[in-house]
Design an enzyme around this catalytic site. Sequence first.
Site, PDB file in Angstrom:
ATOM      1  CG  HIS A 177      -1.767  -1.197   1.338  1.00 39.04           C
ATOM      2  ND1 HIS A 177      -2.886  -1.387   0.571  1.00 39.04           N
ATOM      3  CD2 HIS A 177      -1.633  -2.316   2.090  1.00 39.04           C
ATOM      4  CE1 HIS A 177      -3.428  -2.564   0.861  1.00 39.04           C
ATOM      5  NE2 HIS A 177      -2.683  -3.155   1.774  1.00 39.04           N
TER       6      HIS A 177
ATOM      7  CE  LYS B 222      27.545 -16.928  17.961  1.00 38.06           C
ATOM      8  NZ  LYS B 222      27.184 -18.294  18.273  1.00 38.06           N
TER       9      LYS B 222
HETATM   10  C1  LIG Z   1      20.566 -17.290  14.628  1.00 39.82           C
HETATM   11  C2  LIG Z   1      20.993 -18.631  15.203  1.00 39.82           C
HETATM   12  C3  LIG Z   1      21.510 -19.541  14.090  1.00 39.82           C
HETATM   13  C4  LIG Z   1      22.124 -18.309  16.174  1.00 39.82           C
HETATM   14  O1  LIG Z   1      22.556 -19.487  16.799  1.00 39.82           O
HETATM   15  P1  LIG Z   1      23.959 -19.453  17.616  1.00 39.82           P
HETATM   16  O2  LIG Z   1      25.092 -19.172  16.697  1.00 39.82           O
HETATM   17  O3  LIG Z   1      24.012 -20.708  18.399  1.00 39.82           O
HETATM   18  O4  LIG Z   1      23.798 -18.142  18.503  1.00 39.82           O
HETATM   19  P2  LIG Z   1      23.699 -17.991  20.099  1.00 39.82           P
HETATM   20  O5  LIG Z   1      22.573 -18.798  20.621  1.00 39.82           O
HETATM   21  O6  LIG Z   1      25.071 -18.202  20.629  1.00 39.82           O
HETATM   22  O7  LIG Z   1      23.290 -16.446  20.226  1.00 39.82           O
HETATM   23  C5  LIG Z   1      24.199 -15.403  19.944  1.00 39.82           C
HETATM   24  C6  LIG Z   1      23.495 -14.086  20.244  1.00 39.82           C
HETATM   25  O8  LIG Z   1      22.471 -13.889  19.261  1.00 39.82           O
HETATM   26  C7  LIG Z   1      21.186 -13.764  19.889  1.00 39.82           C
HETATM   27  N1  LIG Z   1      20.226 -14.484  19.045  1.00 39.82           N
HETATM   28  C8  LIG Z   1      20.307 -15.772  18.639  1.00 39.82           C
HETATM   29  N2  LIG Z   1      19.262 -16.094  17.856  1.00 39.82           N
HETATM   30  C9  LIG Z   1      18.511 -14.985  17.784  1.00 39.82           C
HETATM   31  C10 LIG Z   1      17.293 -14.676  17.120  1.00 39.82           C
HETATM   32  N3  LIG Z   1      16.657 -15.588  16.376  1.00 39.82           N
HETATM   33  N4  LIG Z   1      16.789 -13.436  17.243  1.00 39.82           N
HETATM   34  C11 LIG Z   1      17.440 -12.502  17.996  1.00 39.82           C
HETATM   35  N5  LIG Z   1      18.600 -12.730  18.640  1.00 39.82           N
HETATM   36  C12 LIG Z   1      19.130 -13.953  18.531  1.00 39.82           C
HETATM   37  C13 LIG Z   1      21.356 -14.402  21.253  1.00 39.82           C
HETATM   38  O9  LIG Z   1      20.441 -13.859  22.183  1.00 39.82           O
HETATM   39  C14 LIG Z   1      22.784 -14.048  21.583  1.00 39.82           C
HETATM   40  O10 LIG Z   1      22.816 -12.705  22.022  1.00 39.82           O
HETATM   41  P3  LIG Z   1      23.893 -12.212  23.157  1.00 39.82           P
HETATM   42  O11 LIG Z   1      25.252 -12.477  22.542  1.00 39.82           O
HETATM   43  O12 LIG Z   1      23.562 -10.777  23.342  1.00 39.82           O
HETATM   44  O13 LIG Z   1      23.638 -13.079  24.352  1.00 39.82           O
HETATM   45  C15 LIG Z   1      19.825 -19.373  15.934  1.00 39.82           C
HETATM   46  O14 LIG Z   1      19.521 -18.737  17.158  1.00 39.82           O
HETATM   47  C16 LIG Z   1      18.561 -19.388  15.082  1.00 39.82           C
HETATM   48  O15 LIG Z   1      17.729 -18.475  15.103  1.00 39.82           O
HETATM   49  N6  LIG Z   1      18.426 -20.499  14.297  1.00 39.82           N
HETATM   50  C17 LIG Z   1      17.351 -20.652  13.333  1.00 39.82           C
HETATM   51  C18 LIG Z   1      16.591 -21.962  13.592  1.00 39.82           C
HETATM   52  C19 LIG Z   1      15.434 -22.088  12.655  1.00 39.82           C
HETATM   53  O16 LIG Z   1      14.558 -21.239  12.615  1.00 39.82           O
HETATM   54  N7  LIG Z   1      15.440 -23.140  11.837  1.00 39.82           N
HETATM   55  C20 LIG Z   1      14.443 -23.318  10.804  1.00 39.82           C
HETATM   56  C21 LIG Z   1      13.749 -24.609  10.920  1.00 39.82           C
HETATM   57  S1  LIG Z   1      12.456 -24.740   9.713  1.00 39.82           S
END
Ligand SMILES: CC(C)(COP(=O)(O)OP(=O)(O)OC[C@H]1O[C@@H](n2cnc3c(N)ncnc32)[C@H](O)[C@@H]1OP(=O)(O)O)[C@@H](O)C(=O)NCCC(=O)NCCS
Length: 201
Positions: A123, A193
């Site tokens: 929109h 990261k």
């Molecule tokens: C993004 C992702 C890959 C990061 O995993 P990771 O490398 O193990 O990261 P960590 O858990 O060590 O988190 C690192 C930081 O990112 C933040 N973070 C991780 N995932 C996040 C998300 N989805 N949204 C916001 N912040 C996120 C954490 O809070 C952490 O913050 P901090 O350093 O301030 O404490 C994971 O969290 C994710 O979202 N995976 C997707 C899974 C998914 O949806 N699969 C699809 C299946 S159909």
Amino acid sequence: MKKLINFTWRQLSKYVFPFIYKLNGNRVRLGKNVILFGFPIIKAETDSNIIIGNNVVLCSKSENTALGVSKPVILRAMKPEAVISIDERSGISGATICAMEHISIGKECLLGSDVMIFDNDFHSLNPAGRRFSQKDINVKPVVIENNVFIGARAIVMKGVKIGENSVIGAGSVVVSNIPSNVIAAGNPCKIIKSLGHYIEK
Ligand SMILES: CC(C)(COP(=O)(O)OP(=O)(O)OC[C@H]1O[C@@H](n2cnc3c(N)ncnc32)[C@H](O)[C@@H]1OP(=O)(O)O)[C@@H](O)C(=O)NCCC(=O)NCCS
């Protein structure tokens, strides 16, 4: 029984669906061995194109994906000249992809459950006549490069480019470009990261 149902979907994908989508004025092009679990909603306006590459998997059924999906895959090329292209071996579960101009998804991408990608605001931002007007709608193409992994329920907004290999966290709202080889997450989505240690020099 489950095996039989999956077998049936594969056969439908191979032989029946290409005919159905050809009826859509040849605006939807299905590559070889595209696998459709459940019925995606695919709408291509006149003179638009939806191109689905070889060995792409579109999953619209909760039985066929670990997280389940809240709705079928939806692909809409909303305007003449709009293009959605999904390159080979990408896998998409319950995502909505709506293009007024161009959305391209690279090879071997993973779109987690219920992801949304759109290249426009649908929109006008101009309040005058917004309710019924199709004018002044902001549109900017979206590019998802090869091997990108987008977590469940993330939203990718207009004008965004996500670089090769990068990972987008679940539930993120991506409003600006994300470079290659990083993990990015949050609202707004920011780099958290590097994936450098996985990447061969
Ligand atoms: C993004 C992702 C890959 C990061 O995993 P990771 O490398 O193990 O990261 P960590 O858990 O060590 O988190 C690192 C930081 O990112 C933040 N973070 C991780 N995932 C996040 C998300 N989805 N949204 C916001 N912040 C996120 C954490 O809070 C952490 O913050 P901090 O350093 O301030 O404490 C994971 O969290 C994710 O979202 N995976 C997707 C899974 C998914 O949806 N699969 C699809 C299946 S159909």
